[in-house]
Design an enzyme around this catalytic site. Structure first.
Site, mmCIF file in Angstrom:
data_model
loop_
_atom_site.group_PDB
_atom_site.id
_atom_site.type_symbol
_atom_site.label_atom_id
_atom_site.label_comp_id
_atom_site.label_asym_id
_atom_site.label_seq_id
_atom_site.Cartn_x
_atom_site.Cartn_y
_atom_site.Cartn_z
ATOM 1 N N ASP A 294 0.830 -1.232 0.000
ATOM 2 C CA ASP A 294 0.000 0.000 0.000
ATOM 3 C C ASP A 294 0.855 1.270 0.000
ATOM 4 O O ASP A 294 0.732 2.114 0.892
ATOM 5 C CB ASP A 294 -0.931 0.025 1.218
ATOM 6 N N GLU B 196 -11.661 -1.588 -2.748
ATOM 7 C CA GLU B 196 -11.059 -0.836 -1.646
ATOM 8 C C GLU B 196 -9.940 0.050 -2.174
ATOM 9 O O GLU B 196 -9.686 0.128 -3.373
ATOM 10 C CB GLU B 196 -10.527 -1.799 -0.575
#
Length: 320
Positions: free
Chosen positions: A41, A208
């Site tokens: 991420d 997401e």
């Protein structure tokens, strides 16, 4: 035969006008990197001191520094110690999915704290003059969710639009949302509306990691679809839609709303680069870059940093 040739010509002409994202059969490999590539991420920025920094998920908000965006060194953690309130959301004080931005003379670091499989979650914010690891001052919670909510307050992505500050967020639990932030505090405005930006038509609504950018007259919503965090079995991929309003509605190149499962496929796994996702976008020297992680099939599925130039064709993004 003439009809077949005519059909082929018409098909080729149609493809020429479709966004490059819709034509992608082969995806470009990420920029070759050296040093500490392990990351999850990522959020990347070119700091005022000339260094590049990448912050990431991984038990801590880990930091990587680079002089040239190609060789990366492990540079410790964003925080010397976890803020005490993190332990309200998991037993180890484990932060996820940071987002780094610069405004009003300082860097802002947003991040999430939660536990796997629950939407008892919170997004926090910290500031720093330099953006370097170890220099961050935490300011607590920005926005939260509970098990009674229909959204999950993780995966923040912040953007300024039309004189206001906004934060996209969300993971599963009916997908992607957006709230307005107070630019002075960096936290959600009282009674903020949770605008709905994207979801899937089928449970568990596997979308997401939203990130919104402005290019030309459109806002573009990038999001990760399907499953992460399973090494070479990960099915993560990046999809994108656009809107003339930051709060949507976002649609793909066919006009399908992202609230109805739409989204052009921008980048998917290919070769050794499995499960591409957890993306963010940053600008450097007038060029846009896509940062993401992938699972390296040639290295036992280790998550690594992917960087690619992001171009624009017919007002749609394309990975280079």
């Amino acid at each position: 035969m003439k009809r077949l040739r005519l059909a082929a010509v018409l098909a080729a002409a149609l493809l020429a006008f479709l966004p490059a994202t819709a034509q992608a059969a082969d995806y470009p490999d990420p920029l070759p990197l050296t040093g500490q590539e392990i990351i999850h991420d990522p959020t990347v920025a070119h700091l005022k001191n000339g260094r590049y920094v990448a912050y990431s998920t991984g038990g801590i908000i880990g930091a990587r520094l680079s002089k040239d965006m190609k060789h990366w060194d492990d540079s410790g953690n964003a925080f010397a110690e976890p803020p005490s309130w993190w332990y309200e959301y998991n037993s180890t004080g484990d932060p996820w999915a940071p987002d780094l931005s610069f405004r009003d003379g300082k860097y802002w670091l947003y991040y999430a704290v939660s536990s796997w499989g629950t939407n008892h979650s919170a997004i926090g914010v910290a500031t720093s003059k330099s953006g370097l690891p170890g220099t961050w001052t935490d300011h607590g919670k920005v926005f939260t969710s509970e098990t009674t909510d229909t959204w999950n307050a993780i995966d923040p992505g912040v953007i300024k639009a039309d004189g206001k500050l906004w934060m996209a967020f969300g993971s599963y639990w009916t997908g992607i949302r957006m709230v307005e932030l107070d630019p002075k505090t960096g936290k959600s405005v009282p009674g903020a509306t949770a605008w709905h930006l994207a979801t899937r038509p089928d449970a568990p609504y596997a979308v997401e990691g939203p990130y919104v950018v402005k290019h030309g007259r459109y806002y573009y919503l990038f999001a990760s679809y399907d499953a992460c965090c399973s090494g070479v079995n990960s099915t993560y991929k990046i999809r994108v839609g656009r809107s003339t309003s930051v709060t949507g509605p976002y649609v793909d190149s066919t006009g399908t709303p992202m609230l109805e499962g739409g989204g052009d496929l921008l980048l998917a796994g290919h070769g050794r680069y499995v499960g591409t996702g957890g993306q963010s976008v940053f600008r450097d020297h007038g060029k846009d870059w896509l940062a993401y992680h992938y699972y390296d099939a040639d290295d036992n599925g280790t998550p690594k940093l992917g960087l690619n130039r992001l171009g624009w064709v017919h007002d749609w993004p394309v990975v280079k």
